[in-house]
Design a protein around this motif. Sequence first.
Motif, PDB file in Angstrom:
ATOM      1  N   VAL A   1       0.866  -1.170   0.000  1.00  0.00           N
ATOM      2  CA  VAL A   1       0.000   0.000   0.000  1.00  0.00           C
ATOM      3  C   VAL A   1       0.906   1.224   0.000  1.00  0.00           C
ATOM      4  N   ALA A   2       0.587   2.200  -0.836  1.00  0.00           N
ATOM      5  CA  ALA A   2       1.347   3.446  -0.885  1.00  0.00           C
ATOM      6  C   ALA A   2       0.486   4.576  -0.348  1.00  0.00           C
TER       7      ALA A   2
ATOM      8  N   GLY B   1       4.814   6.977   1.489  1.00  0.00           N
ATOM      9  CA  GLY B   1       5.043   5.768   2.270  1.00  0.00           C
ATOM     10  C   GLY B   1       4.778   4.533   1.437  1.00  0.00           C
ATOM     11  N   ILE B   2       5.688   3.569   1.487  1.00  0.00           N
ATOM     12  CA  ILE B   2       5.511   2.273   0.812  1.00  0.00           C
ATOM     13  C   ILE B   2       5.440   1.223   1.908  1.00  0.00           C
ATOM     14  N   TRP B   3       4.262   0.645   2.118  1.00  0.00           N
ATOM     15  CA  TRP B   3       4.011  -0.243   3.241  1.00  0.00           C
ATOM     16  C   TRP B   3       3.782  -1.665   2.755  1.00  0.00           C
ATOM     17  N   PRO B   4       4.756  -2.586   2.952  1.00  0.00           N
ATOM     18  CA  PRO B   4       4.568  -3.983   2.524  1.00  0.00           C
ATOM     19  C   PRO B   4       3.430  -4.638   3.303  1.00  0.00           C
TER      20      PRO B   4
ATOM     21  N   PRO C   1       8.944  -0.813   6.034  1.00  0.00           N
ATOM     22  CA  PRO C   1       8.426   0.120   5.029  1.00  0.00           C
ATOM     23  C   PRO C   1       9.514   1.052   4.522  1.00  0.00           C
ATOM     24  N   GLN C   2       9.211   1.737   3.429  1.00  0.00           N
ATOM     25  CA  GLN C   2      10.088   2.772   2.893  1.00  0.00           C
ATOM     26  C   GLN C   2       9.365   4.109   2.935  1.00  0.00           C
ATOM     27  N   MET C   3      10.112   5.168   3.230  1.00  0.00           N
ATOM     28  CA  MET C   3       9.582   6.525   3.155  1.00  0.00           C
ATOM     29  C   MET C   3      10.388   7.253   2.079  1.00  0.00           C
TER      30      MET C   3
ATOM     31  N   ALA D   1      10.999  -1.244  -5.589  1.00  0.00           N
ATOM     32  CA  ALA D   1      11.977  -2.098  -4.915  1.00  0.00           C
ATOM     33  C   ALA D   1      13.120  -1.297  -4.304  1.00  0.00           C
ATOM     34  N   THR D   2      13.603  -0.277  -5.036  1.00  0.00           N
ATOM     35  CA  THR D   2      14.763   0.478  -4.569  1.00  0.00           C
ATOM     36  C   THR D   2      14.381   1.797  -3.903  1.00  0.00           C
ATOM     37  N   GLY D   3      13.172   2.291  -4.161  1.00  0.00           N
ATOM     38  CA  GLY D   3      12.772   3.585  -3.641  1.00  0.00           C
ATOM     39  C   GLY D   3      13.374   4.752  -4.389  1.00  0.00           C
ATOM     40  N   GLU D   4      13.979   4.493  -5.541  1.00  0.00           N
ATOM     41  CA  GLU D   4      14.632   5.553  -6.305  1.00  0.00           C
ATOM     42  C   GLU D   4      13.678   6.163  -7.329  1.00  0.00           C
ATOM     43  N   GLU D   5      13.843   7.464  -7.548  1.00  0.00           N
ATOM     44  CA  GLU D   5      13.071   8.132  -8.584  1.00  0.00           C
ATOM     45  C   GLU D   5      13.645   7.772  -9.945  1.00  0.00           C
TER      46      GLU D   5
END
Length: 424
Positions: free
Chosen positions: A113-114, A123-126, A132-134, A169-173
């Motif tokens: 969920v984003a 927020g990227i919530w597995p 998670p990633q912010m 996966a990486t959180g990169e733009e």
Amino acid sequence: MRALLAALLLLPPATAVADFYTLKGHGGPIMGIASAPDGRIATASFDNTVGLWTDGAPQWLEGHEAAVNVVLFNGTGVYSAGDDFTLRHWPGGEILGRHKGKIVDLAASKTHVASASWDGTIGIWPLDGSQPQMLPVGSGGINSVAFSPDGSQLYSAGTDGTLRLWDVATGEERQQLLRHGFGLNELLINPDDGWLAYGAVDGGTRILDLQSGEELHDFTLDRRPILALALSPDRRHLAVGDGEGYIMVIDTQSWRIARDFRATLRGPIWALAFSADGQNIHAGGIDDAMYSWPLASLSEHGQMAQDARSFLKDPDEMDNGERQFARKCSICHTLTPDGKRRAGPTLHGVFGRPAGTVPGYLYSRTLTGSGIIWSDETINQLFDLGPDHYIPGSKMPMQRITGAQDRADLIAYLRRATASEDTK
């Protein structure tokens, strides 16, 4: 006769006639709507609750401590987020994540969920509960997010006018697809037909090619801002809601405006969703009810908010104390004994009442443990200092009434309006 029979055989099979209806029970404006394939509807409201509707009957999901801005279905789960900075999963309401600012949009894939927040992060919530990633965007708030079909990429639209693509996966733009001159409020992805749509603060509604980013169509009208987008299940209709209360329906086969309907008596369209069968458009605005119009007969039914809200009344028709209540208090509080469903508890009988004691209302721990007794003096201090200073950590929004006479007039009005019959 044979020709008539042949013609009838070419007609599409008959379908049930769609009806106009409303879903009533919330005590505040409808901020978000989601429609499930099984026909259930979820509504997010300013009254701090999520309504989960089955055949018109609500189940109230309570736990948020401020307005709920967005709700979505993902499989059997329901997710919601709002002004209390939290992302929650229902039916239990457990907190999956927390931002440092209000959350205004959600998107879901099979695994994540984003969340889009005004704190400037995504927020990227597995869904499996892993770390998670912010994703820090850099400037401005994030208004909308949408996953690619396989869930590997995420699109975001921000208050800085940028449309960006992220690697989950990486959180990169990966790419900045667009920089609009005004903030982008809404984003919708249609991968099956290869386009995306966005709605902007300046009233712009534009369609871009999903691969090249080339602008395909522009439906900008002199109405602003764009606040809601929804795509029908068959992808044949794109609905657009704006700040002036119109619902524009675009035919995505001919790319022409098929309907353009003033849906509200006053105020904006904040939420749109199509029914599971695509025959109805659900909409939310300043009224306490969700309205659902048949797509085929939008303009043949009533407008939203037929009865003017108290904060929309002509100020000249009210004395100063009632004006202060209408402007500062009425959207959250009622004055009647039943209380209704509101973001705040009823104020009926408030004088002499310990703070945090109205039965059935979900108070913050800060307020229930404050020891405050509501009186002329404590209500005056509340609005002189502001709730954020007088009761730090409460759910009450940050606001002040700086004029001493305005506060006195409000208190006098509350004395009259909240008294029970046996004390009048």
